[in-house]
Design an enzyme around this catalytic site. Structure first.
Site, PDB file in Angstrom:
ATOM      1  N   TYR A 158       0.841  -1.202   0.000  1.00 25.50           N
ATOM      2  CA  TYR A 158       0.000   0.000   0.000  1.00 25.50           C
ATOM      3  C   TYR A 158       0.874   1.248   0.000  1.00 25.50           C
ATOM      4  O   TYR A 158       0.652   2.188  -0.772  1.00 25.50           O
ATOM      5  CB  TYR A 158      -0.904  -0.028   1.237  1.00 25.50           C
ATOM      6  N   LYS A 162       1.229   4.245  -2.767  1.00 24.78           N
ATOM      7  CA  LYS A 162       0.915   5.628  -2.414  1.00 24.78           C
ATOM      8  C   LYS A 162       2.102   6.556  -2.643  1.00 24.78           C
ATOM      9  O   LYS A 162       1.937   7.720  -3.019  1.00 24.78           O
ATOM     10  CB  LYS A 162       0.436   5.695  -0.959  1.00 24.78           C
TER      11      LYS A 162
END
Length: 250
Positions: A158, A162
């Site tokens: 993740y 990002k």
């Protein structure tokens, strides 16, 4: 919380939001609709999406969409833009922050997490750009995360996605700027949504607040307030950068 700012330039703007059925996304949909914008949003959560669209009325359009199916994105976005009568703003909000350890990651899981958290932002923007150009310009607002700036545990994929979004934002801002298309990233802190509450005990939430410079929990409306500004004409010279709404979390 105050009623918030009103942006005359957002009245009548055509806005498309990904992941708009729940949480931060629903806050975005509601905030733009309250400004008098015409809003379309997509999500895999069909029941919640239809309920939100019905609640907000005929100026809001919902369509179920699996954003990992990037081949279908041009048609999906095209159909919603047709309903809106054009496009002025794309908000790339959709993501999923399921926890995982390094040892658990397989090549298939890597591909899945990149598809869920990174790939669709590029292809949604790619599909939106011709419509933004036809409108004479506009804004793309991407969503990053405070997590990779802090190096939080069990979020390596993740956080990788990002971090990449901020690089993509800067590149797109350069390539699209002469077409009067601004590209920015919002970096939220820990926002109090039902999804986030499943990860944190009351003690964990207290630790988050203690690490912030400000007391209190960030709400979806706080994030939406920044999105409204970045999408508005008031932010006409803001592009190529990330903007934090994290209560000073360190």
């Amino acid at each position: 919380m105050s009623a918030g700012a009103s942006y005359p330039s957002l009245a009548g703007k055509r806005v498309l939001i990904t992941g708009g059925a729940t949480g931060i996304g629903a806050g975005l949909v509601e905030a733009f609709a309250a400004q008098g914008s015409h809003v379309a949003f997509v999500d895999v959560a069909e029941e919640a999406g239809r309920a939100l669209a019905e609640k907000l009325g005929e100026q809001t359009h919902f369509r179920r969409c699996d954003l990992t199916d990037v081949a279908a994105l041009p048609d999906t976005i095209g159909a919603l833009v047709e309903k809106l009568g054009g496009l002025d703003v794309l908000v790339n909000n959709a993501a999923n922050d399921d926890r995982h350890t390094i040892a658990e990651v397989t090549p298939a899981y890597w591909d899945d997490r990149m598809a869920v958290n990174l790939r669709h932002l590029f292809f949604a923007a790619q599909a939106a750009v011709p419509h933004l150009k036809a409108a004479g310009g506009g804004a793309i607002v991407n969503f990053g995360s405070i997590s990779w700036h802090l190096g939080l545990p069990e979020l390596v994929l993740y956080q990788t996605a990002k971090a990449a979004i901020e690089g993509m934002t800067r590149s797109m801002a350069r390539d699209l700027g002469r077409d009067n298309i601004r590209v920015t990233t919002i970096v939220p802190g820990n926002v109090q949504t039902p999804r986030q509450e499943k990860w944190y005990t009351p003690e964990g939430e207290a630790e988050i607040v203690a690490a912030q410079c400000l007391d209190g929990r960030i709400q979806p409306a706080d994030v939406a307030a920044l999105a409204l500004f970045l999408a508005s004409d008031d932010a006409r010279m803001c592009t190529g950068h990330e903007y934090f709404v994290d209560a000073g979390w360190r």
